[in-house]
Design a protein around this motif. Structure first.
Motif, PDB file in Angstrom:
ATOM      1  N   ASN A  26      28.915 -10.319 -31.625  1.00 17.00           N
ATOM      2  CA  ASN A  26      29.188  -9.021 -31.072  1.00 17.00           C
ATOM      3  C   ASN A  26      28.486  -7.885 -31.920  1.00 17.00           C
ATOM      4  O   ASN A  26      28.719  -7.667 -32.953  1.00 17.00           O
ATOM      5  N   ARG A  80      25.768  -8.351 -21.946  1.00 18.73           N
ATOM      6  CA  ARG A  80      25.900  -9.946 -22.443  1.00 18.73           C
ATOM      7  C   ARG A  80      24.672 -10.830 -22.179  1.00 18.73           C
ATOM      8  O   ARG A  80      23.994 -10.467 -21.080  1.00 18.73           O
ATOM      9  N   ASN A  93      27.278 -10.402 -27.145  1.00 17.15           N
ATOM     10  CA  ASN A  93      27.790  -9.074 -26.446  1.00 17.15           C
ATOM     11  C   ASN A  93      27.207  -7.952 -27.027  1.00 17.15           C
ATOM     12  O   ASN A  93      27.354  -7.894 -28.501  1.00 17.15           O
TER      13      ASN A  93
END
Ligand code: GDP
Length: 323
Positions: A26, A80, A93
């Motif tokens: 992320n 994403r 992400n």
């Protein structure tokens, strides 16, 4: 599709651990609009990322209830992509904060960013308290790329304040965007000034560890033949180079140019006097930053997020709950 951005170069060990942890990365990008964040992300992952919508439990609804309705000018966007190389899958992400710093009054506009990071820790903590829940939804931010405008002057008070808050909660990585707009000399001076402010203001930025973290633990390997030593020396040397390059000067481009030298076309930006190349170490630090994010330090970023930043948050919350 034929993307090969190098995640398959991760040491075997690292693959296994990252896969076991869900194979997810992320990344948050932060900075004023127009600084090239979207272009950079598409360049980094060699694809155009798809937007996703946030599940209800990760939005700020819970906080809004706590604090009353706060008018938000900065939003959160998540895109994403899935990177696949040689049987290794990494779900990426990217969390963007469009509108950050775009207002006349930017007082506390970093709150949205900070709240998002805290909310993800909070959401994960609550999921952990439900032992029968197998798949956890995890958007804990593993790294924050903070885009600095290539003014050549220095950091703005907004940059300093935002970077300071981020650095207490997540792995902060400052980058100078659009570095092709600065001359070599200007860039050197700019980098130096930024490093001085970071030091003077005690902003903790992510630093690659100066040991070969990917092979040292877990395996219980005690072999210390020459290969290993050379490998770890090379890794240390690489980490040193990454540390020296901070803040990374980056260039983004989704267009390839044929330089007419018989080699394949390269990612770059064309100017009347020539092409500035994204993946050329003489032109910018793109390759170094990519290496840090997706190759040599991917696991470090994920582990420090869980073991340092998440744990700090959890401890704080539990302590406060006692009071
Ligand atoms: P964002 O708002 O931060 O996501 O910025 P964008 O990625 O939309 O880029 C804004 C503008 O800057 C576009 O016109 C890009 O072509 C340009 N741009 C992006 N990266 C670079 C770069 O590295 N150098 C230069 N000179 N321009 C860039």
């Amino acid at each position: 599709q034929p993307i090969d951005i190098g995640i398959s170069n991760l040491p075997n060990q690292c693959y296994k651990i990252v896969s076991k942890r869900g194979g997810q990365f992320n990344l948050m990008v932060c900075g004023e609009s127009g600084l090239g964040k979207t272009t950079f992300v598409n360049t980094l992952f060699q694809t155009t990322l798809k937007p996703v919508s946030l599940p209800a439990n990760t939005t700020e609804t819970s906080r809004m209830q706590h604090r009353g309705s706060i008018k938000k000018t900065t939003e959160i966007n998540i895109t994403r992509c899935i990177l696949e190389e040689k049987n290794f899958e990494l779900k990426v992400n990217v969390i963007d904060t469009p509108g950050f710093g775009d207002n006349v009054n930017n007082n506390k506009c970093w709150n949205t960013i900070i709240d998002f990071i805290d909310d993800q820790h909070d959401s994960f903590m609550r999921q952990e308290q439900q032992p029968f829940r197998k798949t956890k939804f995890d958007l804990r931010v593993h790294a924050v790329l903070y885009f600095i405008k290539p003014t050549g002057h220095g950091l703005k008070p907004l940059d300093v304040a935002t970077m300071k808050s981020i650095s207490t909660r997540a792995n902060l990585i400052p980058v100078i965007s659009k570095s092709d707009t600065l001359t070599k000399e200007e860039l050197n001076v700019f980098k130096l000034r930024i490093r001085q402010v970071i030091e003077a203001q005690n902003i903790r930025i992510f630093t690659p560890p100066l040991y070969n973290s990917n092979t040292s633990d877990d395996l219980g390997s005690t072999s210390s033949n020459n290969d290993d030593i050379e490998d770890s020396q090379a890794a240390m040397e690489h980490s040193k180079q990454l540390i020296e390059a901070m803040p990374f000067a980056v260039i983004g481009s989704e267009t390839r140019y044929d330089l007419g030298n018989g080699n394949t076309a390269v990612l770059g930006r064309q100017y009347p006097w020539g092409v500035v190349e994204v993946e050329n170490d003489d032109h910018c630090d793109f390759r170094k930053l990519r290496s840090l994010l997706l190759r040599t330090n991917l696991l470090d970023l994920i582990l420090t997020t869980e073991e340092v930043h998440y744990e700090t948050y959890r401890k704080l919350r539990l302590e406060n709950a006692d009071v």
